[in-house]
Design an enzyme around this catalytic site. Structure first.
Site, PDB file in Angstrom:
ATOM      1  N   TYR A   1     -15.833 -11.570   0.544  1.00 30.11           N
ATOM      2  CA  TYR A   1     -15.775 -10.610  -0.238  1.00 30.11           C
ATOM      3  C   TYR A   1     -17.471 -10.972  -1.467  1.00 30.11           C
ATOM      4  CZ  TYR A   1     -12.608  -7.698   1.521  1.00 30.11           C
ATOM      5  OH  TYR A   1     -11.516  -6.644   2.488  1.00 30.11           O
TER       6      TYR A   1
ATOM      7  N   ASP B   1      -6.848  -2.508  -6.839  1.00 29.32           N
ATOM      8  CA  ASP B   1      -7.742  -3.560  -6.197  1.00 29.32           C
ATOM      9  C   ASP B   1      -7.962  -4.505  -6.537  1.00 29.32           C
ATOM     10  OD1 ASP B   1     -10.582  -4.181  -4.667  1.00 29.32           O
ATOM     11  OD2 ASP B   1      -9.019  -1.545  -3.156  1.00 29.32           O
TER      12      ASP B   1
ATOM     13  N   ARG C   1      -3.063   6.913   0.455  1.00 27.75           N
ATOM     14  CA  ARG C   1      -3.713   8.080   1.068  1.00 27.75           C
ATOM     15  C   ARG C   1      -2.229   8.860   2.126  1.00 27.75           C
ATOM     16  NH1 ARG C   1      -9.450   5.991   4.249  1.00 27.75           N
ATOM     17  NH2 ARG C   1      -7.909   4.354   4.176  1.00 27.75           N
TER      18      ARG C   1
ATOM     19  N   ARG D   1      -6.726  12.898  -5.477  1.00 32.18           N
ATOM     20  CA  ARG D   1      -8.080  11.786  -5.809  1.00 32.18           C
ATOM     21  C   ARG D   1      -8.993  12.869  -5.663  1.00 32.18           C
ATOM     22  NH1 ARG D   1      -9.435   7.002  -1.814  1.00 32.18           N
ATOM     23  NH2 ARG D   1     -11.914   7.085  -1.958  1.00 32.18           N
TER      24      ARG D   1
ATOM     25  N   ARG E   1       0.609  -0.740   0.024  1.00 33.52           N
ATOM     26  CA  ARG E   1       0.038   0.142   0.096  1.00 33.52           C
ATOM     27  C   ARG E   1       0.547   1.109   0.114  1.00 33.52           C
ATOM     28  NH1 ARG E   1      -4.616  -0.848   4.427  1.00 33.52           N
ATOM     29  NH2 ARG E   1      -4.749  -2.584   3.441  1.00 33.52           N
TER      30      ARG E   1
END
Length: 342
Positions: free
Chosen positions: A148, A74, A28, A37, A24
């Site tokens: 998921y 993702d 962010r 973003r 990652r």
């Protein structure tokens, strides 16, 4: 031609310098990511905009000089391509519909063209990267993706998927194998577009009992590794079965992978003693130690480097970097790893 340090390590070579990348690492905690973003909108808008996704993939390479660039995407792109609707809700995370706990695979209409923007991103990143930087593609492992798809969202204990696996193993097997088939095509497509190695993220493997781990984690991973060896000979596959614990040696032995990511719950000394020395290990600093920083971070980094000093080792975190992590802590980590000579 320069052979990237990280790629050589994945192939089983142990050099003087330890290669480094972070799960990652594009995300962010970086102000440049947050700026982009804000311009582009939601997360999926970024993933499917290959120019934006390529830029995000490259941001941490420019800032920190990591040895590996990990594709910005993702793991839920695969179920999206299989026909589930995917959205990311602010403050709640991803949602897939219809959830397979209430529906069937046959009700889904595949949309394979949803994978093409990801291949475009890979090609754009590879064209922009220096030759010494390894480009890593990835996908979710079938078990984690299935959790998921079945529940329609993430869950703490993967209740719906685990109950289905116990009550109707044939239905679970059909879901796993469908994900597996798309995943092989998806990873092969990333490799064809320029990825030099790929990682399988099995973030929820730790929730399974040993026999279930064997069936739903080891067996599908083994089949994916074998299929990629046929289609993309020589491309390293990194397995990352988070939470595998004492099942990790069996995972390495039975899947055929030659590189394994280890999470922060594993003692590096135990890993070194229990895995073959020709298997590359990747990890395993606690992401929250990187968030905390300071002397504790330095000591943990040194402990990991020392534990794996006699084997192929890629320094990484035990899972993804926390979005609150200070840039200065990452810079300090990079300097320490770069300065390590055993």
């Amino acid at each position: 031609m320069i052979e990237p340090r990280l790629l050589r390590t994945l192939q089983g070579h142990r050099g003087l310098a330890v290669p480094l990348w972070l799960m990652r690492q594009a995300g962010r905690y970086l102000p440049e990511y947050r700026d982009l973003r804000a311009q582009k909108g939601g997360f999926l808008n970024l993933v499917y905009d290959s120019d934006a996704a390529a830029e995000i993939t490259l941001q941490p390479i420019r800032r920190f000089g990591f040895d590996g660039a990990i594709l910005f995407s993702d793991i839920l792109i695969v179920p999206h391509a299989m026909g589930q609707h995917l959205e990311f809700l602010a403050g709640e995370g991803p949602r897939l519909s219809p959830p397979l706990v209430d529906s069937t695979l046959e009700a889904l209409a595949a949309v394979p063209e949803r994978l093409q923007p990801i291949y475009d991103t890979v090609a754009k990143v590879r064209a922009a990267l220096a030759p010494e930087v390894t480009l890593l593609g990835f996908a979710g492992s079938p078990w984690t993706v299935a959790t998921y798809m079945i529940a329609g969202e993430g869950s703490r204990d993967q209740h719906d998927a685990r109950v289905l696996a116990y009550n109707d193993p044939q239905a679970m097997d059909a879901i796993i194998r469908a994900i597996e088939a798309v995943t092989v095509d998806y990873l092969a497509g990333q490799i064809a577009a320029g990825a030099q190695a790929v990682q399988l993220f099995d973030s929820w493997s730790g929730s399974l009992a040993p026999a279930e781990f064997e069936r739903w984690v080891i067996a599908p991973t083994s089949r994916i590794v074998a299929a990629l060896a046929q289609r993309c000979s020589g491309t390293p596959v990194i397995g990352f079965p988070k939470g595998a614990g004492a099942k990790l040696p069996a995972y390495v032995r039975e899947t055929g992978i030659r590189a394994v990511g280890i999470d922060e719950t594993h003692d590096p000394a135990w890993i070194d003693a229990n895995l073959p020395y020709d298997v590359c290990v990747q990890g395993n600093l606690d992401p929250l130690l990187l968030l905390a920083g300071g002397a504790a971070q330095d000591a943990a980094v040194a402990h990991i480097l020392k534990a794996f000093d006699n084997r192929p080792h890629i320094f990484n975190l035990g899972h993804g970097i926390d979005r609150r992590t200070p840039i200065a802590h990452v810079e300090r980590l990079v300097a320490q790893v770069r300065g390590w000579r055993g």
